[in-house]
Scaffold this active site. Structure first.
Site, PDB file in Angstrom:
ATOM      1  N   GLY A 167      55.689  20.155  45.723  1.00 46.64           N
ATOM      2  CA  GLY A 167      55.069  19.129  46.554  1.00 46.64           C
ATOM      3  C   GLY A 167      54.161  19.773  47.577  1.00 46.64           C
ATOM      4  O   GLY A 167      53.466  20.740  47.271  1.00 46.64           O
TER       5      GLY A 167
ATOM      6  N   CYS B 120      61.872  27.269  60.799  1.00 49.34           N
ATOM      7  CA  CYS B 120      62.490  28.506  60.299  1.00 49.34           C
ATOM      8  C   CYS B 120      61.689  29.191  59.198  1.00 49.34           C
ATOM      9  O   CYS B 120      61.152  30.274  59.417  1.00 49.34           O
ATOM     10  CB  CYS B 120      63.899  28.209  59.814  1.00 49.34           C
ATOM     11  SG  CYS B 120      64.988  27.735  61.162  1.00 49.34           S
TER      12      CYS B 120
HETATM   13  C1  UDX Z   1      66.187  26.461  56.498  1.00 51.32           C
HETATM   14  C2  UDX Z   1      67.300  27.091  55.654  1.00 51.32           C
HETATM   15  O1  UDX Z   1      67.579  26.251  54.536  1.00 51.32           O
HETATM   16  C3  UDX Z   1      68.550  27.278  56.494  1.00 51.32           C
HETATM   17  O2  UDX Z   1      69.554  27.908  55.733  1.00 51.32           O
HETATM   18  C4  UDX Z   1      68.189  28.135  57.694  1.00 51.32           C
HETATM   19  O3  UDX Z   1      69.299  28.295  58.532  1.00 51.32           O
HETATM   20  C5  UDX Z   1      67.046  27.510  58.473  1.00 51.32           C
HETATM   21  O4  UDX Z   1      65.935  27.278  57.619  1.00 51.32           O
HETATM   22  P1  UDX Z   1      65.647  23.983  57.362  1.00 51.32           P
HETATM   23  O5  UDX Z   1      64.487  24.565  58.107  1.00 51.32           O
HETATM   24  O6  UDX Z   1      66.509  22.979  58.049  1.00 51.32           O
HETATM   25  O7  UDX Z   1      66.638  25.164  56.884  1.00 51.32           O
HETATM   26  O8  UDX Z   1      65.045  23.304  56.066  1.00 51.32           O
HETATM   27  P2  UDX Z   1      65.256  23.351  54.486  1.00 51.32           P
HETATM   28  O9  UDX Z   1      66.158  22.271  54.073  1.00 51.32           O
HETATM   29  O10 UDX Z   1      65.563  24.725  54.030  1.00 51.32           O
HETATM   30  O11 UDX Z   1      63.789  22.951  54.024  1.00 51.32           O
HETATM   31  C6  UDX Z   1      62.669  23.733  54.429  1.00 51.32           C
HETATM   32  C7  UDX Z   1      61.383  23.140  53.937  1.00 51.32           C
HETATM   33  O12 UDX Z   1      61.255  23.339  52.541  1.00 51.32           O
HETATM   34  C8  UDX Z   1      61.202  21.642  54.170  1.00 51.32           C
HETATM   35  O13 UDX Z   1      59.893  21.417  54.627  1.00 51.32           O
HETATM   36  C9  UDX Z   1      61.420  21.036  52.795  1.00 51.32           C
HETATM   37  O14 UDX Z   1      60.723  19.837  52.633  1.00 51.32           O
HETATM   38  C10 UDX Z   1      60.859  22.136  51.910  1.00 51.32           C
HETATM   39  N1  UDX Z   1      61.408  22.136  50.547  1.00 51.32           N
HETATM   40  C11 UDX Z   1      62.743  22.326  50.347  1.00 51.32           C
HETATM   41  C12 UDX Z   1      60.550  21.969  49.465  1.00 51.32           C
HETATM   42  O15 UDX Z   1      59.336  21.803  49.635  1.00 51.32           O
HETATM   43  N2  UDX Z   1      61.071  21.997  48.199  1.00 51.32           N
HETATM   44  C13 UDX Z   1      62.396  22.188  47.960  1.00 51.32           C
HETATM   45  O16 UDX Z   1      62.779  22.207  46.778  1.00 51.32           O
HETATM   46  C14 UDX Z   1      63.265  22.355  49.057  1.00 51.32           C
END
Ligand code: UDX
Length: 481
Positions: free
Chosen positions: A260, A267
């Site tokens: 996407g 983070c």
């Molecule tokens: C992340 C890590 O997952 C976590 O373990 C760490 O402690 C902090 O950073 P977070 O920032 O809350 O956590 O978000 P996460 O759920 O990992 O998603 C990060 C980004 O990736 C989001 O923008 C999400 O939309 C995107 N994403 C996630 C995708 O584009 N595709 C996916 O398949 C999964």
């Protein structure tokens, strides 16, 4: 125990550790934040946290303060949970909050204590913190440990109470025993629920690296599938089906393969940059050069939405990119992911701002992130509701996969929009339902016009593109080997 820094990480930890039965004091220099928490208000959106905060305040196990002296006096174990943002004008981590938290606390300590770092930091920071402690609290027997956190916004309470693992870097038996005591509650909860929480006890450097390595891996997985999306877009493939097909291999797994508009948040983007910067300093820059590519792939996804919007709306190219003058665009989503109000480095908000800069009349709606979005992008226009955003729009861009958007009735929205044109930036909508309701639907990572005939592309019944299932033979063919 105390939690120094009650931002997203520290506040969640403080509340959850009080819930586990510990006596907890949360510290922050931000007076307004401490006042809010003391009054039972969580200053950010995190499902389930408000209830736990109020329960533990009422039980008397949880308090908050702005006094270092009170914090130093209260705790045997002090968790450092302050932010480590990207350094202004650079890619490395800014450690000034860690420095002021450690020196502020250490200067007030009067007895042996353990300082446990939780913030995400460049490798080598724990040793530097040890030197700070030796300078500001000499001869007291204050020790340092490092224990990274892995909580995800939107499911942080579960991630703290029921973590996938506990990782701790320690240098003495005494520190190990205190860290162990500080995590008893988590291990006892796991035992009561017949679960196991793996504990990895290691050295400082490994503990620090575990966190950035985990985030680098997750970012790489997302950029990998987004790179496949780029190829699918030109080759006529469908990245959603591709992701499902490769994800059935348990060595690959199907999580974090959602193509996407890419990753954002506080983070992943800054951690992969800080990791590269630190590796460069240590002489291992080459080893992490691929993370630069991971970052570039991620950034390109944002531009892809603008390109696609221009193509669909027939907008002319300009010297700095497509020109959207006069086009009315609804942007659904502002946060970096659903179930959060965090707009830091959010693809949705950045795309909305870029569309507006290129002349589009943009209206943004997000179920939880509008206040933060308005602070970050005060020039944008925000809609009161989903309907308000979509009304009269010539193009709808779904850029955060909130349930409110995924479950919205496309027929009703179609009657509100000026033109039924939708870009699904998260491949999260039911394409068949939207198409059946009259929308011209475009996901990311596919080229619909080139799809193979229906019936021969579908993987199984719940094909997200809604195509009919593959005809099945009456008898199973013998597998050819
Ligand atoms: C992340 C890590 O997952 C976590 O373990 C760490 O402690 C902090 O950073 P977070 O920032 O809350 O956590 O978000 P996460 O759920 O990992 O998603 C990060 C980004 O990736 C989001 O923008 C999400 O939309 C995107 N994403 C996630 C995708 O584009 N595709 C996916 O398949 C999964």
């Amino acid at each position: 125990m105390t939690f120094v820094g009650t931002g997203y990480l520290g506040a969640t930890y403080a509340v959850c550790f009080a819930e586990l039965g510990y006596e907890v004091l949360g510290f922050d220099v931000d007076v307004a934040r401490i006042a809010a928490l003391t009054a039972g208000t969580v200053p950010f959106h995190e499902p389930g946290l408000t209830e736990l905060l109020r329960r533990n305040l009422a039980a008397g196990r949880l308090r908050f303060t702005t006094s270092y002296a009170e914090t130093a006096d209260f705790g045997d174990v002090h968790f450092v949970c302050v932010g480590t943002p990207q350094r202004p004008g650079g890619t490395g981590a800014d450690l000034s909050y860690v420095e002021s938290a450690v020196t502020g606390l250490a200067a007030h300590l009067t007895r042996p204590a353990l300082i446990v770092g939780k913030s995400t930091v460049p490798v080598g920071t724990a040793e530097w913190v040890e030197r700070l402690v030796a300078k500001h609290a000499p001869g007291l027997g204050v020790q340092v440990a490092w224990s990274p956190e892995f909580l995800q916004e939107g499911r942080a309470v579960q991630d703290v109470l029921r973590p996938s693992r506990i990782v701790v870097g320690v240098r003495s038996e005494w520190a190990g025993a205190l860290v162990d005591a500080a995590h008893r509650g988590i291990l006892e909860l796991a035992a009561a629920e017949d679960r196991e929480v793996p504990v990895v006890v290691t050295d400082f450097a490994t503990a620090e690296l575990v966190k950035v390595a985990a985030n680098a891996f997750l970012a790489t997985k997302i950029s990998f599938i987004n790179a496949m999306a780029e190829v699918c877009e030109v080759a006529g493939g469908d990245v959603t089906q591709l992701a499902r097909a490769i994800g059935y291999d348990p060595r690959i797994g199907n999580r974090f393969l959602q193509a996407g508009v890419g990753f954002g948040g506080g983070c992943l983007p800054k951690d992969i940059r800080a990791f590269q910067a630190r590796a460069q300093e240590l002489g291992a820059g080459e080893a992490l050069r691929f993370l630069h590519e991971v970052d570039l792939i991620n950034q390109r996804r944002r531009g892809k939405v603008l390109q696609l919007a221009a193509e669909l709306l027939g907008c002319p190219p300009g010297p700095g990119g497509p020109q959207f003058a006069g086009a009315r665009v609804a942007v659904l989503g502002a946060t970096f992911k659903p179930h959060s109000d965090d707009v830091r480095d959010a693809p949705a908000l950045q795309i909305a701002a870029a569309l507006a800069r290129a002349g589009a009349g943009v209206r943004v709606y997000d179920p939880a992130g509008m206040a933060n979005a308005a602070l970050a992008q005060p020039g944008l226009r925000f809609a009161e509701s989903l309907d308000d955003a979509v009304r009269d729009a010539e193009l709808v861009c779904v850029l955060t996969e909130w349930p409110e958007f995924r479950t919205a009735d496309p027929a009703r929205l179609g009657r509100l929009a000026a033109t039924p044109l939708v870009i699904d930036g998260r491949n999260c909508l039911d394409a068949a339902a939207w198409t059946a309701a009259g929308w011209r639907y475009r996901g990311l990572g596919s080229r619909p016009a080139d799809r193979a005939p229906a019936g021969w592309t579908a993987l199984d019944q719940d094909d997200p593109a809604g195509r009919p299932p593959l005809p099945r033979p009456a008898t199973r063919p013998v597998a050819a080997r």
